[in-house]
Design an enzyme around this catalytic site. Structure first.
Site, PDB file in Angstrom:
ATOM      1  N   ASP A 127      26.806   6.227  -0.902  1.00 10.28           N
ATOM      2  CA  ASP A 127      25.385   6.336  -1.240  1.00 10.28           C
ATOM      3  C   ASP A 127      25.233   6.290  -2.760  1.00 10.28           C
ATOM      4  O   ASP A 127      25.785   7.149  -3.479  1.00 10.28           O
ATOM      5  CB  ASP A 127      24.808   7.663  -0.713  1.00 10.28           C
ATOM      6  CG  ASP A 127      24.739   7.712   0.804  1.00 10.28           C
ATOM      7  OD1 ASP A 127      24.992   6.675   1.463  1.00 10.28           O
ATOM      8  OD2 ASP A 127      24.420   8.800   1.343  1.00 10.28           O
ATOM      9  N   ASP A 137      21.704  14.012  10.192  1.00  7.86           N
ATOM     10  CA  ASP A 137      23.110  13.804  10.582  1.00  7.86           C
ATOM     11  C   ASP A 137      23.831  15.143  10.720  1.00  7.86           C
ATOM     12  O   ASP A 137      24.676  15.318  11.609  1.00  7.86           O
ATOM     13  CB  ASP A 137      23.829  12.945   9.530  1.00  7.86           C
ATOM     14  CG  ASP A 137      23.166  11.593   9.370  1.00  7.86           C
ATOM     15  OD1 ASP A 137      22.627  11.080  10.376  1.00  7.86           O
ATOM     16  OD2 ASP A 137      23.171  11.052   8.248  1.00  7.86           O
TER      17      ASP A 137
HETATM   18  O1  RIB Z   1      21.208   9.545   7.249  1.00 12.96           O
HETATM   19  C1  RIB Z   1      21.515   9.458   5.888  1.00 12.96           C
HETATM   20  C2  RIB Z   1      22.409   8.279   5.642  1.00 12.96           C
HETATM   21  O2  RIB Z   1      21.702   7.101   5.925  1.00 12.96           O
HETATM   22  C3  RIB Z   1      22.866   8.137   4.217  1.00 12.96           C
HETATM   23  O3  RIB Z   1      24.041   8.845   3.953  1.00 12.96           O
HETATM   24  C4  RIB Z   1      22.988   6.637   4.054  1.00 12.96           C
HETATM   25  O4  RIB Z   1      24.285   6.200   3.884  1.00 12.96           O
HETATM   26  C5  RIB Z   1      22.345   6.030   5.288  1.00 12.96           C
HETATM   27  O5  RIB Z   1      23.289   5.584   6.159  1.00 12.96           O
END
Ligand code: RIB
Length: 312
Positions: A13, A251
């Protein structure tokens, strides 16, 4: 104890922080450029591994500097990388993120993630009691192949269909637990939903996802709405915290929930635990590096209201 298997994306990121997001066609001055390990698959795997649950990530990296850095970071978090392949001729997944006042915009360039295939997900051995997790940053036919194997082994399947895209019924039929936000549910159900809609509107949309599924709709500060066929909708309320960066919070929720189901905790307890984990994640910068440890989650759970579900 079961194991968590995550088939998914691994990204670097690249985050630019700014006072506000630019409008289309506009340039704004930023404050800092930061590099954080991320990718929905990697984030979910780190969330689970940091809670001390054996966790295997299935995915691909490019043979570049980001790939080497991401592999070293993930190994240090305790994620099993035996099924993460280095792939010549592809760059590691990269996400370009703008962050202003805790909210983000993200452009993901999949690179090697787009090459994760059915052979990759066929490699690990799954067993009853394990939990299989995926998201929409790897090809959808690969996810279907992964979940078919999981189902054949009696493994619980969790799909986080993000970023939002259309999926066919055959894939959704392989899912036990669907974790998604209102936009993703709206797209899959062919309707428009907002996070302020009533529980019955969400329940109606959830019914179109197929029978026998648990649907968890993440509604930001409102919390998580849990929809199970034949039961009243249940809202697991959000926790009030000061967010600095919401990237990866969803996540964290998915990975933490999977980890608790893998150790056999009931769904209600696992949801409250995952909620607490996500509330820690948003108070830190970056995606994968923000995932909490079990001690941190337990500290939150012991010092505040239990986050038990209630009627929405
Ligand atoms: O959900 C967040 C993620 O979405 C980030 O870390 C980025 O890489 C995208 O995949």
């Amino acid at each position: 104890m079961g194991r968590v298997f995550v088939a998914g994306s691994i990204n670097m990121d690249v985050v630019a922080t700014a006072e506000r997001h630019p409008r289309v066609g506009e340039t704004v001055a930023g404050q800092a450029v930061l590099y954080f390990p991320g990718g929905k698959g990697a984030n979910q795997a780190v969330a689970s591994a940091k809670l001390s649950i054996p966790t295997t990530l299935i995915g691909r990296l490019g043979t570049d500097a980001f790939g080497r850095e991401l592999r070293a970071f993930l190994a240090a978090q305790g994620v099993d990388l035996a099924f993460v392949k280095d792939t010549d001729g592809a760059h590691s997944g990269t996400a370009i993120i703008t962050l202003a006042h805790a909210d983000n915009t993200i452009v993901v360039v999949p690179g090697a993630n787009g090459l994760v295939d059915a052979d990759d997900v066929a490699a690990p051995t799954l067993a009853k009691g394990d939990v299989a997790v995926s998201q929409f940053e790897i090809p959808l036919p690969t996810i279907a192949a992964f979940f078919r194997r999981a189902r054949a082994a009696g493994v619980t399947t969790i799909l986080n269909p993000a970023p939002a895209k259309q999926a066919d019924k055959a894939l959704l039929d392989l899912v036990d637990i669907l974790i998604l936000n209102e936009t993703e549910l709206g797209l899959l159900a062919g309707t428009e939903l907002s996070d302020h809609d009533t529980a019955s509107r969400f329940a109606e949309a959830a019914r179109t996802m197929g029978q026998g599924k648990i649907v968890c709709v993440t509604l930001g500060k409102r919390g998580v709405l849990v929809l199970v066929e034949g039961h009243q909708p249940l809202l697991v309320p959000g926790r009030e915290v000061k967010a600095v960066d919401t990237t990866g919070a969803g996540d964290c929720f998915v990975g933490a929930l999977a980890s608790q189901l893998a150790i056999g905790r009931p769904l209600g307890d696992a949801l409250a635990y995952a909620n607490a984990a996500a509330s820690i994640c948003v108070q830190r910068m970056g995606a994968a590096p923000s995932m909490p440890t079990a001690d941190e989650v337990n500290a939150v759970l012991s010092t505040s209201r239990p986050g038990a579900g209630r009627d929405p």
